[in-house]
Design a protein around this motif. Sequence first.
Motif, mmCIF file in Angstrom:
data_model
loop_
_atom_site.group_PDB
_atom_site.id
_atom_site.type_symbol
_atom_site.label_atom_id
_atom_site.label_comp_id
_atom_site.label_asym_id
_atom_site.label_seq_id
_atom_site.Cartn_x
_atom_site.Cartn_y
_atom_site.Cartn_z
ATOM 1 N N LYS A 10 3.442 2.007 -20.011
ATOM 2 C CA LYS A 10 4.209 1.086 -19.163
ATOM 3 C C LYS A 10 5.370 0.478 -19.939
ATOM 4 O O LYS A 10 6.436 0.255 -19.382
ATOM 5 C CB LYS A 10 3.302 -0.005 -18.602
ATOM 6 C CG LYS A 10 2.397 0.501 -17.503
ATOM 7 C CD LYS A 10 1.745 -0.617 -16.774
ATOM 8 C CE LYS A 10 0.868 -0.049 -15.670
ATOM 9 N NZ LYS A 10 0.305 -1.065 -14.839
ATOM 10 N N HIS A 68 6.264 -3.995 -3.945
ATOM 11 C CA HIS A 68 5.268 -3.014 -4.379
ATOM 12 C C HIS A 68 4.049 -3.067 -3.472
ATOM 13 O O HIS A 68 3.477 -4.116 -3.250
ATOM 14 C CB HIS A 68 4.853 -3.292 -5.828
ATOM 15 C CG HIS A 68 3.956 -2.254 -6.410
ATOM 16 N ND1 HIS A 68 4.445 -1.187 -7.113
ATOM 17 C CD2 HIS A 68 2.618 -2.108 -6.382
ATOM 18 C CE1 HIS A 68 3.441 -0.426 -7.508
ATOM 19 N NE2 HIS A 68 2.312 -0.969 -7.077
ATOM 20 N N GLU A 88 -2.537 -3.669 -5.463
ATOM 21 C CA GLU A 88 -1.397 -3.946 -6.321
ATOM 22 C C GLU A 88 -0.324 -4.632 -5.480
ATOM 23 O O GLU A 88 -0.217 -4.391 -4.285
ATOM 24 C CB GLU A 88 -0.821 -2.646 -6.899
ATOM 25 C CG GLU A 88 -1.775 -1.884 -7.771
ATOM 26 C CD GLU A 88 -1.177 -0.583 -8.298
ATOM 27 O OE1 GLU A 88 -1.897 0.111 -8.999
ATOM 28 O OE2 GLU A 88 -0.012 -0.260 -8.007
ATOM 29 N N ASP A 112 9.186 -4.517 -7.591
ATOM 30 C CA ASP A 112 9.578 -3.327 -8.342
ATOM 31 C C ASP A 112 11.101 -3.275 -8.397
ATOM 32 O O ASP A 112 11.781 -3.668 -7.453
ATOM 33 C CB ASP A 112 9.087 -2.045 -7.667
ATOM 34 C CG ASP A 112 7.590 -1.844 -7.788
ATOM 35 O OD1 ASP A 112 6.920 -2.654 -8.452
ATOM 36 O OD2 ASP A 112 7.085 -0.869 -7.214
ATOM 37 N N THR A 171 11.173 3.816 -10.256
ATOM 38 C CA THR A 171 10.714 2.590 -9.605
ATOM 39 C C THR A 171 9.783 1.927 -10.605
ATOM 40 O O THR A 171 8.674 2.406 -10.847
ATOM 41 C CB THR A 171 9.991 2.891 -8.281
ATOM 42 O OG1 THR A 171 10.910 3.521 -7.380
ATOM 43 C CG2 THR A 171 9.475 1.604 -7.638
ATOM 44 N N ALA A 199 7.544 -1.154 -11.973
ATOM 45 C CA ALA A 199 6.800 -2.346 -11.570
ATOM 46 C C ALA A 199 7.046 -3.470 -12.571
ATOM 47 O O ALA A 199 7.124 -3.235 -13.770
ATOM 48 C CB ALA A 199 5.305 -2.026 -11.497
ATOM 49 N N THR A 200 7.163 -4.687 -12.066
ATOM 50 C CA THR A 200 7.342 -5.831 -12.958
ATOM 51 C C THR A 200 6.009 -6.469 -13.335
ATOM 52 O O THR A 200 5.962 -7.287 -14.237
ATOM 53 C CB THR A 200 8.256 -6.892 -12.315
ATOM 54 O OG1 THR A 200 7.663 -7.331 -11.081
ATOM 55 C CG2 THR A 200 9.649 -6.326 -12.058
ATOM 56 N N LYS A 201 4.932 -6.102 -12.647
ATOM 57 C CA LYS A 201 3.595 -6.611 -12.994
ATOM 58 C C LYS A 201 2.865 -5.560 -13.818
ATOM 59 O O LYS A 201 2.915 -4.372 -13.514
ATOM 60 C CB LYS A 201 2.794 -6.942 -11.735
ATOM 61 C CG LYS A 201 3.321 -8.171 -11.016
ATOM 62 C CD LYS A 201 2.486 -8.506 -9.825
ATOM 63 C CE LYS A 201 1.129 -9.017 -10.271
ATOM 64 N NZ LYS A 201 0.318 -9.483 -9.147
ATOM 65 N N SER A 260 0.410 -2.882 -12.137
ATOM 66 C CA SER A 260 0.929 -2.048 -11.044
ATOM 67 C C SER A 260 1.587 -0.803 -11.624
ATOM 68 O O SER A 260 2.141 -0.835 -12.719
ATOM 69 C CB SER A 260 1.948 -2.823 -10.211
ATOM 70 O OG SER A 260 1.337 -3.917 -9.567
ATOM 71 N N SER A 288 4.200 2.257 -12.255
ATOM 72 C CA SER A 288 5.623 2.570 -12.262
ATOM 73 C C SER A 288 5.774 4.073 -12.087
ATOM 74 O O SER A 288 4.875 4.839 -12.434
ATOM 75 C CB SER A 288 6.265 2.141 -13.585
ATOM 76 O OG SER A 288 6.251 0.736 -13.715
ATOM 77 N N GLU A 292 -6.750 -1.567 -9.297
ATOM 78 C CA GLU A 292 -5.510 -0.822 -9.168
ATOM 79 C C GLU A 292 -5.696 0.313 -8.168
ATOM 80 O O GLU A 292 -6.804 0.777 -7.944
ATOM 81 C CB GLU A 292 -5.092 -0.219 -10.522
ATOM 82 C CG GLU A 292 -4.766 -1.256 -11.572
ATOM 83 C CD GLU A 292 -4.339 -0.612 -12.882
ATOM 84 O OE1 GLU A 292 -3.488 0.297 -12.841
ATOM 85 O OE2 GLU A 292 -4.841 -1.019 -13.921
ATOM 86 N N ASN A 334 6.171 1.407 -0.967
ATOM 87 C CA ASN A 334 7.055 0.285 -1.288
ATOM 88 C C ASN A 334 8.138 0.171 -0.222
ATOM 89 O O ASN A 334 8.585 1.171 0.329
ATOM 90 C CB ASN A 334 7.736 0.509 -2.640
ATOM 91 C CG ASN A 334 6.754 0.661 -3.774
ATOM 92 O OD1 ASN A 334 5.695 0.045 -3.780
ATOM 93 N ND2 ASN A 334 7.093 1.485 -4.742
#
Length: 186
Positions: free
Chosen positions: A5, A44, A55, A59, A85, A87-89, A92, A94, A131, A177
């Motif tokens: 990630k 997301h 999740e 994103d 794409t 994910a910022t968490k 989750s 990517s 997840e 998304n």
Amino acid sequence: MKPVKYILSAAAFSFLAASLFAATAPAQADDSILSEVRIGAMDHEASLFRDEVKEDGLDINGEVLFDSPDWLDWAGAPRPHIGVTAATKSDSASFAYTGLSWDWNFWGPLFVEGALGAALHNGETGLSSTENEMGCAWAFHESGSLGYMMGQGHRLMLTVEHFSNAGLCDLNEGVTNVGMRYGYRF
């Protein structure tokens, strides 16, 4: 956060920075193969197609589209694309993806777009209660957009994208998304 990630996040932000630079650069030479650059924000796993969401979060999406090569004329002249794409968490998935995009102007400045391709993700491939269970690292990527051409090259799109293995692996929860993207078409 998984090491993969970190790598995908760094690649995504580098990709987005390059896309922003390209979007603000002067017009390309006639021999350029670059067609369009895009950046956007996606919700997301927007729970459009299921009641339970494992999740969530924001994103960041970036995409580069290329001119359609002559040998794809038989298929309606789709534009090849690559994208991320991210994910910022940390919990989750990517995605990095590639494929073909078709767009059609249907009324004045309005257009629709569809895209098909393949994706690689860093999400869960085994059983998980927290997840989405993607089943295998490779997935299909489909997206659809409703867009508005705002003037010389500027485009705004409402986009839905879906990542799934289409039942080719044992597990297949997939991720859908929804978000807004800005594109600059050269």
